[in-house]
Design a protein around this motif. Structure first.
Motif, PDB file in Angstrom:
ATOM      1  N   GLY A 100       8.148  -0.511  13.363  1.00  0.00           N
ATOM      2  CA  GLY A 100       7.009  -1.144  14.008  1.00  0.00           C
ATOM      3  C   GLY A 100       5.707  -0.379  13.843  1.00  0.00           C
ATOM      4  O   GLY A 100       4.635  -0.904  14.159  1.00  0.00           O
ATOM      5  N   ARG A 101       5.777   0.854  13.339  1.00  0.00           N
ATOM      6  CA  ARG A 101       4.564   1.656  13.147  1.00  0.00           C
ATOM      7  C   ARG A 101       4.281   1.917  11.673  1.00  0.00           C
ATOM      8  O   ARG A 101       3.127   1.936  11.255  1.00  0.00           O
ATOM      9  CB  ARG A 101       4.687   2.985  13.876  1.00  0.00           C
ATOM     10  N   PHE A 102       5.325   2.164  10.888  1.00  0.00           N
ATOM     11  CA  PHE A 102       5.177   2.498   9.466  1.00  0.00           C
ATOM     12  C   PHE A 102       5.675   1.332   8.616  1.00  0.00           C
ATOM     13  O   PHE A 102       6.624   0.644   8.983  1.00  0.00           O
ATOM     14  CB  PHE A 102       5.995   3.733   9.105  1.00  0.00           C
ATOM     15  N   THR A 103       5.044   1.161   7.462  1.00  0.00           N
ATOM     16  CA  THR A 103       5.466   0.147   6.507  1.00  0.00           C
ATOM     17  C   THR A 103       5.523   0.747   5.109  1.00  0.00           C
ATOM     18  O   THR A 103       4.539   1.334   4.657  1.00  0.00           O
ATOM     19  CB  THR A 103       4.506  -1.049   6.498  1.00  0.00           C
ATOM     20  N   ILE A 104       6.657   0.588   4.462  1.00  0.00           N
ATOM     21  CA  ILE A 104       6.802   1.046   3.083  1.00  0.00           C
ATOM     22  C   ILE A 104       6.621  -0.146   2.159  1.00  0.00           C
ATOM     23  O   ILE A 104       7.066  -1.267   2.457  1.00  0.00           O
ATOM     24  CB  ILE A 104       8.173   1.726   2.853  1.00  0.00           C
ATOM     25  N   SER A 105       5.951   0.078   1.051  1.00  0.00           N
ATOM     26  CA  SER A 105       5.750  -0.973   0.051  1.00  0.00           C
ATOM     27  C   SER A 105       5.640  -0.326  -1.323  1.00  0.00           C
ATOM     28  O   SER A 105       5.527   0.905  -1.430  1.00  0.00           O
ATOM     29  CB  SER A 105       4.494  -1.793   0.364  1.00  0.00           C
ATOM     30  N   ARG A 106       5.679  -1.144  -2.336  1.00  0.00           N
ATOM     31  CA  ARG A 106       5.572  -0.605  -3.691  1.00  0.00           C
ATOM     32  C   ARG A 106       4.846  -1.598  -4.589  1.00  0.00           C
ATOM     33  O   ARG A 106       4.873  -2.813  -4.352  1.00  0.00           O
ATOM     34  CB  ARG A 106       6.945  -0.276  -4.258  1.00  0.00           C
ATOM     35  N   ASP A 107       4.228  -1.047  -5.620  1.00  0.00           N
ATOM     36  CA  ASP A 107       3.574  -1.846  -6.646  1.00  0.00           C
ATOM     37  C   ASP A 107       4.128  -1.364  -7.983  1.00  0.00           C
ATOM     38  O   ASP A 107       3.713  -0.313  -8.481  1.00  0.00           O
ATOM     39  CB  ASP A 107       2.054  -1.663  -6.566  1.00  0.00           C
ATOM     40  N   ASN A 108       5.056  -2.114  -8.528  1.00  0.00           N
ATOM     41  CA  ASN A 108       5.702  -1.670  -9.754  1.00  0.00           C
ATOM     42  C   ASN A 108       4.743  -1.691 -10.950  1.00  0.00           C
ATOM     43  O   ASN A 108       4.943  -0.944 -11.906  1.00  0.00           O
ATOM     44  CB  ASN A 108       6.930  -2.527 -10.041  1.00  0.00           C
ATOM     45  N   ALA A 109       3.726  -2.507 -10.886  1.00  0.00           N
ATOM     46  CA  ALA A 109       2.739  -2.514 -11.974  1.00  0.00           C
ATOM     47  C   ALA A 109       1.929  -1.228 -12.003  1.00  0.00           C
ATOM     48  O   ALA A 109       1.426  -0.828 -13.055  1.00  0.00           O
ATOM     49  CB  ALA A 109       1.818  -3.716 -11.832  1.00  0.00           C
ATOM     50  N   LYS A 110       1.825  -0.583 -10.852  1.00  0.00           N
ATOM     51  CA  LYS A 110       1.067   0.669 -10.741  1.00  0.00           C
ATOM     52  C   LYS A 110       1.967   1.885 -10.620  1.00  0.00           C
ATOM     53  O   LYS A 110       1.480   3.003 -10.431  1.00  0.00           O
ATOM     54  CB  LYS A 110       0.116   0.602  -9.546  1.00  0.00           C
ATOM     55  N   ASN A 111       3.279   1.667 -10.683  1.00  0.00           N
ATOM     56  CA  ASN A 111       4.228   2.788 -10.548  1.00  0.00           C
ATOM     57  C   ASN A 111       3.969   3.601  -9.281  1.00  0.00           C
ATOM     58  O   ASN A 111       4.001   4.843  -9.313  1.00  0.00           O
ATOM     59  CB  ASN A 111       4.171   3.703 -11.777  1.00  0.00           C
ATOM     60  N   THR A 112       3.715   2.903  -8.190  1.00  0.00           N
ATOM     61  CA  THR A 112       3.309   3.580  -6.966  1.00  0.00           C
ATOM     62  C   THR A 112       4.056   2.996  -5.769  1.00  0.00           C
ATOM     63  O   THR A 112       4.238   1.779  -5.671  1.00  0.00           O
ATOM     64  CB  THR A 112       1.797   3.460  -6.750  1.00  0.00           C
ATOM     65  N   VAL A 113       4.446   3.890  -4.876  1.00  0.00           N
ATOM     66  CA  VAL A 113       5.014   3.485  -3.593  1.00  0.00           C
ATOM     67  C   VAL A 113       4.078   3.982  -2.492  1.00  0.00           C
ATOM     68  O   VAL A 113       3.436   5.030  -2.632  1.00  0.00           O
ATOM     69  CB  VAL A 113       6.446   4.033  -3.409  1.00  0.00           C
ATOM     70  N   TYR A 114       4.005   3.205  -1.424  1.00  0.00           N
ATOM     71  CA  TYR A 114       3.073   3.498  -0.341  1.00  0.00           C
ATOM     72  C   TYR A 114       3.818   3.637   0.984  1.00  0.00           C
ATOM     73  O   TYR A 114       4.894   3.074   1.180  1.00  0.00           O
ATOM     74  CB  TYR A 114       2.049   2.375  -0.203  1.00  0.00           C
ATOM     75  N   LEU A 115       3.195   4.370   1.894  1.00  0.00           N
ATOM     76  CA  LEU A 115       3.670   4.421   3.260  1.00  0.00           C
ATOM     77  C   LEU A 115       2.454   4.257   4.162  1.00  0.00           C
ATOM     78  O   LEU A 115       1.634   5.166   4.278  1.00  0.00           O
ATOM     79  CB  LEU A 115       4.391   5.740   3.567  1.00  0.00           C
ATOM     80  N   GLN A 116       2.337   3.077   4.751  1.00  0.00           N
ATOM     81  CA  GLN A 116       1.264   2.821   5.710  1.00  0.00           C
ATOM     82  C   GLN A 116       1.736   3.289   7.081  1.00  0.00           C
ATOM     83  O   GLN A 116       2.774   2.821   7.575  1.00  0.00           O
ATOM     84  CB  GLN A 116       0.930   1.332   5.747  1.00  0.00           C
ATOM     85  N   MET A 117       0.990   4.198   7.666  1.00  0.00           N
ATOM     86  CA  MET A 117       1.378   4.776   8.948  1.00  0.00           C
ATOM     87  C   MET A 117       0.330   4.433   9.987  1.00  0.00           C
ATOM     88  O   MET A 117      -0.829   4.839   9.857  1.00  0.00           O
ATOM     89  CB  MET A 117       1.530   6.297   8.817  1.00  0.00           C
ATOM     90  N   ASN A 118       0.725   3.689  10.992  1.00  0.00           N
ATOM     91  CA  ASN A 118      -0.162   3.292  12.085  1.00  0.00           C
ATOM     92  C   ASN A 118       0.320   3.892  13.402  1.00  0.00           C
ATOM     93  O   ASN A 118       1.460   4.353  13.506  1.00  0.00           O
ATOM     94  CB  ASN A 118      -0.201   1.770  12.196  1.00  0.00           C
ATOM     95  N   SER A 119      -0.547   3.878  14.373  1.00  0.00           N
ATOM     96  CA  SER A 119      -0.204   4.393  15.715  1.00  0.00           C
ATOM     97  C   SER A 119       0.436   5.773  15.621  1.00  0.00           C
ATOM     98  O   SER A 119       1.477   6.036  16.234  1.00  0.00           O
ATOM     99  CB  SER A 119       0.741   3.414  16.414  1.00  0.00           C
ATOM    100  N   LEU A 120      -0.195   6.637  14.871  1.00  0.00           N
ATOM    101  CA  LEU A 120       0.370   7.963  14.649  1.00  0.00           C
ATOM    102  C   LEU A 120       0.429   8.780  15.934  1.00  0.00           C
ATOM    103  O   LEU A 120      -0.448   8.656  16.810  1.00  0.00           O
ATOM    104  CB  LEU A 120      -0.421   8.700  13.584  1.00  0.00           C
ATOM    105  N   LYS A 121       1.473   9.591  16.023  1.00  0.00           N
ATOM    106  CA  LYS A 121       1.700  10.447  17.175  1.00  0.00           C
ATOM    107  C   LYS A 121       1.716  11.903  16.716  1.00  0.00           C
ATOM    108  O   LYS A 121       1.958  12.190  15.534  1.00  0.00           O
ATOM    109  CB  LYS A 121       3.044  10.105  17.818  1.00  0.00           C
TER     110      LYS A 121
END
Length: 122
Positions: free
Chosen positions: A66-87
């Motif tokens: 509910g706070r972090f979201t993982i995603s990827r863009d294979n065209a860019k060879n990149t994976v992301y970690l969106q981190m919200n409501s950090l503690k």
């Protein structure tokens, strides 16, 4: 050429957000699952999130749901970690890793980045 390079870490106030990126090279990125792990001072490395080769399956540690979201863009060879409501307890070095299956076990990932520091001030 370093196979995995993380970026996007930094200092943020509690409640804020950061987006980590991990750029991959050297292997066919779209053939591998990707994971994010973290390690705080004096603690063992722990699983954060993972994503399948095509993004169709994601898996999260309970403490980030509910706070972090993982995603990827294979065209860019990149994976992301969106981190919200950090503690403050999210403060750690964050590592991305590459493996053959979506898993929370670090033993199933055979390529690791060097990490990026995330510091959350309270």
């Amino acid at each position: 050429q370093v196979p995995l390079v993380e970026s996007g870490g930094g200092l943020v106030q509690a409640g804020g957000s950061l987006r980590l990126s991990c750029a991959a090279s050297g292997r066919t990125f779209s053939s591998y699952a990707m994971g994010w792990f973290r390690q705080a001072p004096g603690k063992e490395r722990e699983f954060v999130a993972a994503i399948s080769w095509n993004g169709g399956t994601t898996y999260y540690a309970d403490f980030v749901k509910g706070r972090f979201t993982i995603s990827r863009d294979n065209a860019k060879n990149t994976v992301y970690l969106q981190m919200n409501s950090l503690k403050s307890e999210d403060t750690a070095v964050y590592y991305c890793a590459q493996g053959t299956v979506v898993s929370g076990s670090p033993r199933l990932y055979d390529v690791w980045g060097q990490g990026t520091q995330v510091t959350v001030s309270s």
